[in-house]
Write a protein that holds these residues in place. Sequence first.
Motif, PDB file in Angstrom:
ATOM      1  N   VAL A   1      37.792  35.552  37.258  1.00 38.57           N
ATOM      2  CA  VAL A   1      39.225  35.386  37.636  1.00 38.57           C
ATOM      3  C   VAL A   1      39.591  36.491  38.602  1.00 38.57           C
ATOM      4  O   VAL A   1      39.584  37.609  38.723  1.00 38.57           O
ATOM      5  CB  VAL A   1      39.917  35.870  36.269  1.00 38.57           C
ATOM      6  N   GLY A   2      39.966  35.588  39.751  1.00 33.09           N
ATOM      7  CA  GLY A   2      40.256  36.363  40.860  1.00 33.09           C
ATOM      8  C   GLY A   2      41.988  36.460  41.121  1.00 33.09           C
ATOM      9  O   GLY A   2      42.637  36.242  40.199  1.00 33.09           O
ATOM     10  N   PRO A   3      42.588  36.879  42.145  1.00 38.48           N
ATOM     11  CA  PRO A   3      43.783  37.205  42.257  1.00 38.48           C
ATOM     12  C   PRO A   3      44.621  36.257  42.114  1.00 38.48           C
ATOM     13  O   PRO A   3      45.703  36.163  41.357  1.00 38.48           O
ATOM     14  CB  PRO A   3      43.951  37.653  43.776  1.00 38.48           C
ATOM     15  N   GLU A   4      44.365  34.832  42.665  1.00 38.84           N
ATOM     16  CA  GLU A   4      45.320  33.742  42.288  1.00 38.84           C
ATOM     17  C   GLU A   4      45.288  33.286  40.898  1.00 38.84           C
ATOM     18  O   GLU A   4      46.337  33.244  40.295  1.00 38.84           O
ATOM     19  CB  GLU A   4      44.609  32.515  43.052  1.00 38.84           C
ATOM     20  N   GLY A   5      44.033  33.320  40.181  1.00 36.58           N
ATOM     21  CA  GLY A   5      43.982  32.868  38.703  1.00 36.58           C
ATOM     22  C   GLY A   5      44.531  34.208  37.997  1.00 36.58           C
ATOM     23  O   GLY A   5      45.276  33.905  37.028  1.00 36.58           O
ATOM     24  N   MET A   6      44.725  35.272  38.598  1.00 38.07           N
ATOM     25  CA  MET A   6      45.328  36.402  37.661  1.00 38.07           C
ATOM     26  C   MET A   6      46.754  36.353  37.909  1.00 38.07           C
ATOM     27  O   MET A   6      47.569  36.783  36.927  1.00 38.07           O
ATOM     28  CB  MET A   6      44.830  37.960  38.403  1.00 38.07           C
ATOM     29  N   GLU A   7      47.438  35.971  39.043  1.00 37.13           N
ATOM     30  CA  GLU A   7      48.703  35.631  38.977  1.00 37.13           C
ATOM     31  C   GLU A   7      49.319  34.691  38.093  1.00 37.13           C
ATOM     32  O   GLU A   7      50.360  34.910  37.300  1.00 37.13           O
ATOM     33  CB  GLU A   7      49.003  35.119  40.517  1.00 37.13           C
ATOM     34  N   LYS A   8      48.524  33.548  38.015  1.00 32.99           N
ATOM     35  CA  LYS A   8      48.894  32.652  36.986  1.00 32.99           C
ATOM     36  C   LYS A   8      48.846  33.108  35.662  1.00 32.99           C
ATOM     37  O   LYS A   8      49.536  32.737  34.669  1.00 32.99           O
ATOM     38  CB  LYS A   8      48.172  31.299  37.162  1.00 32.99           C
ATOM     39  N   PHE A   9      47.694  33.824  35.435  1.00 33.69           N
ATOM     40  CA  PHE A   9      47.446  34.526  34.046  1.00 33.69           C
ATOM     41  C   PHE A   9      48.803  35.440  33.568  1.00 33.69           C
ATOM     42  O   PHE A   9      48.844  35.297  32.443  1.00 33.69           O
ATOM     43  CB  PHE A   9      46.080  35.305  34.037  1.00 33.69           C
ATOM     44  N   CYS A  10      49.130  36.143  34.698  1.00 36.42           N
ATOM     45  CA  CYS A  10      50.436  37.263  34.142  1.00 36.42           C
ATOM     46  C   CYS A  10      51.323  36.090  33.955  1.00 36.42           C
ATOM     47  O   CYS A  10      52.313  36.359  33.169  1.00 36.42           O
ATOM     48  CB  CYS A  10      50.419  38.067  35.508  1.00 36.42           C
TER      49      CYS A  10
ATOM     50  N   ASP B   1      51.569  33.274  32.706  1.00 38.25           N
ATOM     51  CA  ASP B   1      51.661  32.594  31.386  1.00 38.25           C
ATOM     52  C   ASP B   1      51.686  33.524  30.310  1.00 38.25           C
ATOM     53  O   ASP B   1      52.562  33.061  29.361  1.00 38.25           O
ATOM     54  CB  ASP B   1      50.203  31.894  31.278  1.00 38.25           C
ATOM     55  N   ILE B   2      51.299  34.795  30.396  1.00 35.91           N
ATOM     56  CA  ILE B   2      51.703  35.408  29.344  1.00 35.91           C
ATOM     57  C   ILE B   2      52.819  36.470  29.334  1.00 35.91           C
ATOM     58  O   ILE B   2      53.252  37.120  28.454  1.00 35.91           O
ATOM     59  CB  ILE B   2      50.110  36.709  29.042  1.00 35.91           C
ATOM     60  N   GLY B   3      53.683  36.322  30.317  1.00 39.02           N
ATOM     61  CA  GLY B   3      54.877  36.782  30.590  1.00 39.02           C
ATOM     62  C   GLY B   3      55.046  38.237  30.839  1.00 39.02           C
ATOM     63  O   GLY B   3      55.808  38.885  30.280  1.00 39.02           O
ATOM     64  N   VAL B   4      54.108  38.603  31.810  1.00 34.77           N
ATOM     65  CA  VAL B   4      53.973  40.032  32.155  1.00 34.77           C
ATOM     66  C   VAL B   4      53.798  40.188  33.646  1.00 34.77           C
ATOM     67  O   VAL B   4      52.935  39.434  34.314  1.00 34.77           O
ATOM     68  CB  VAL B   4      52.458  40.506  31.395  1.00 34.77           C
ATOM     69  N   GLU B   5      54.396  41.028  34.360  1.00 32.36           N
ATOM     70  CA  GLU B   5      54.397  41.120  35.658  1.00 32.36           C
ATOM     71  C   GLU B   5      52.996  42.052  35.921  1.00 32.36           C
ATOM     72  O   GLU B   5      52.394  42.673  35.227  1.00 32.36           O
ATOM     73  CB  GLU B   5      55.585  42.106  36.171  1.00 32.36           C
ATOM     74  N   PRO B   6      52.256  41.581  36.937  1.00 32.62           N
ATOM     75  CA  PRO B   6      51.123  42.210  37.463  1.00 32.62           C
ATOM     76  C   PRO B   6      51.197  43.670  37.476  1.00 32.62           C
ATOM     77  O   PRO B   6      50.228  44.297  37.120  1.00 32.62           O
ATOM     78  CB  PRO B   6      50.586  41.526  38.697  1.00 32.62           C
ATOM     79  N   GLU B   7      52.146  44.466  37.657  1.00 35.27           N
ATOM     80  CA  GLU B   7      52.166  45.737  38.051  1.00 35.27           C
ATOM     81  C   GLU B   7      52.635  46.481  36.473  1.00 35.27           C
ATOM     82  O   GLU B   7      52.813  47.752  36.372  1.00 35.27           O
ATOM     83  CB  GLU B   7      53.276  46.272  38.836  1.00 35.27           C
ATOM     84  N   ASN B   8      52.832  45.607  35.685  1.00 37.50           N
ATOM     85  CA  ASN B   8      53.147  46.193  34.451  1.00 37.50           C
ATOM     86  C   ASN B   8      52.193  47.167  33.667  1.00 37.50           C
ATOM     87  O   ASN B   8      50.879  46.818  33.622  1.00 37.50           O
ATOM     88  CB  ASN B   8      53.691  45.111  33.185  1.00 37.50           C
ATOM     89  N   VAL B   9      52.670  48.057  32.943  1.00 36.28           N
ATOM     90  CA  VAL B   9      51.540  49.148  32.442  1.00 36.28           C
ATOM     91  C   VAL B   9      50.455  48.456  31.520  1.00 36.28           C
ATOM     92  O   VAL B   9      49.364  48.732  31.256  1.00 36.28           O
ATOM     93  CB  VAL B   9      52.109  50.264  31.933  1.00 36.28           C
TER      94      VAL B   9
ATOM     95  N   LEU C   1      50.581  41.706  22.703  1.00 40.07           N
ATOM     96  CA  LEU C   1      51.049  42.595  23.706  1.00 40.07           C
ATOM     97  C   LEU C   1      51.928  44.097  23.233  1.00 40.07           C
ATOM     98  O   LEU C   1      51.469  45.122  23.698  1.00 40.07           O
ATOM     99  CB  LEU C   1      52.179  41.913  24.516  1.00 40.07           C
ATOM    100  N   ASP C   2      52.364  43.825  22.078  1.00 40.29           N
ATOM    101  CA  ASP C   2      52.999  45.131  21.478  1.00 40.29           C
ATOM    102  C   ASP C   2      51.905  46.109  20.954  1.00 40.29           C
ATOM    103  O   ASP C   2      52.167  47.399  21.335  1.00 40.29           O
ATOM    104  CB  ASP C   2      53.874  44.698  20.374  1.00 40.29           C
ATOM    105  N   TYR C   3      50.794  45.650  20.439  1.00 47.30           N
ATOM    106  CA  TYR C   3      49.695  46.369  20.140  1.00 47.30           C
ATOM    107  C   TYR C   3      49.224  47.010  21.327  1.00 47.30           C
ATOM    108  O   TYR C   3      49.048  48.076  21.475  1.00 47.30           O
ATOM    109  CB  TYR C   3      48.582  45.547  19.400  1.00 47.30           C
ATOM    110  N   LEU C   4      48.959  46.220  22.510  1.00 44.56           N
ATOM    111  CA  LEU C   4      48.454  47.125  23.647  1.00 44.56           C
ATOM    112  C   LEU C   4      49.126  47.819  24.206  1.00 44.56           C
ATOM    113  O   LEU C   4      48.913  48.871  24.779  1.00 44.56           O
ATOM    114  CB  LEU C   4      48.298  45.885  24.684  1.00 44.56           C
ATOM    115  N   ARG C   5      50.686  47.876  24.136  1.00 41.32           N
ATOM    116  CA  ARG C   5      51.745  48.857  24.433  1.00 41.32           C
ATOM    117  C   ARG C   5      51.561  50.063  23.699  1.00 41.32           C
ATOM    118  O   ARG C   5      51.491  51.146  24.194  1.00 41.32           O
ATOM    119  CB  ARG C   5      53.079  48.197  24.646  1.00 41.32           C
TER     120      ARG C   5
END
Length: 250
Positions: free
Chosen positions: A113-122, A124-132, A173-177
């Motif tokens: 999964v490269g940058p383009e796919g990663m952007e779509k992935f983020c 879809d899961i509702g998280v900004e790429p720069e989110n911790v 996501l809450d678990y990951l945080r």
Amino acid sequence: MHSDAANFQLNSHLTTLASIHKIHHTLHRLNLTEDVGQDSHPSGNTAAACCSRAMPPRKKRRPSAGDDMSAKKSRQDSVYRKHETSQIREEETFSSKRCLEWFYEYAGCDDVVGPEGMEKFCEDIGVEPENVVMLVLAWKLDAQSMGYFTLQEWLRGMGSLQCDSTERLRNSLDYLRSVLNDSTSFKLIYRYAFDFARQSKYKVINKDQWCNVLEFSRTINLDLSNYDEDGAWPVLLDEFVEWYKERQMS
């Protein structure tokens, strides 16, 4: 004098330092766990008392056609319920096949999964790429390259999280945080972040400075009021404090 590219990279790192400092001071205030009380159940003593009474004997009778139909329908319902339960259990169980299909939604024809796919992935899961939380996810997947997830990393990491779909990852996501609330995990993730980020073309921070940033975040107030400019902090942190104060004044 730094080049424009180096200055841009330095500003990016300073912004990251600001985020890390703020995160460290706010994480311990988070309480993402909930106490789930045990449900109370009726004792059922009344029903037991009723059933303990002797029942008068009943006369046997020959089953009618209606009884046969009811029995047949009951068996059919039982088979349907078993099938439905089986489907529910199958949906609740992690599926490697489903996880693989999920991976290729973002990887396309590649095994990464490269940058383009990663952007779509983020997205879809509702998280900004720069989110911790994305850093925590990368740590869980043991990703070796920033902005990329390989097939092996995906299957191993998502398998450990028992996530094989977008919905399941959203629910995790809450678990990951909350992982950041554990001091040991936080330190491991912080160290991982240095190796993860040092692939940058411009090396503006070394490992000793990175460790100093963690100590800085632990000892210096969020408003930087107790920062000693004459202390033994590295020049990078002096520059950060100066940059941060100027930013607050503007």
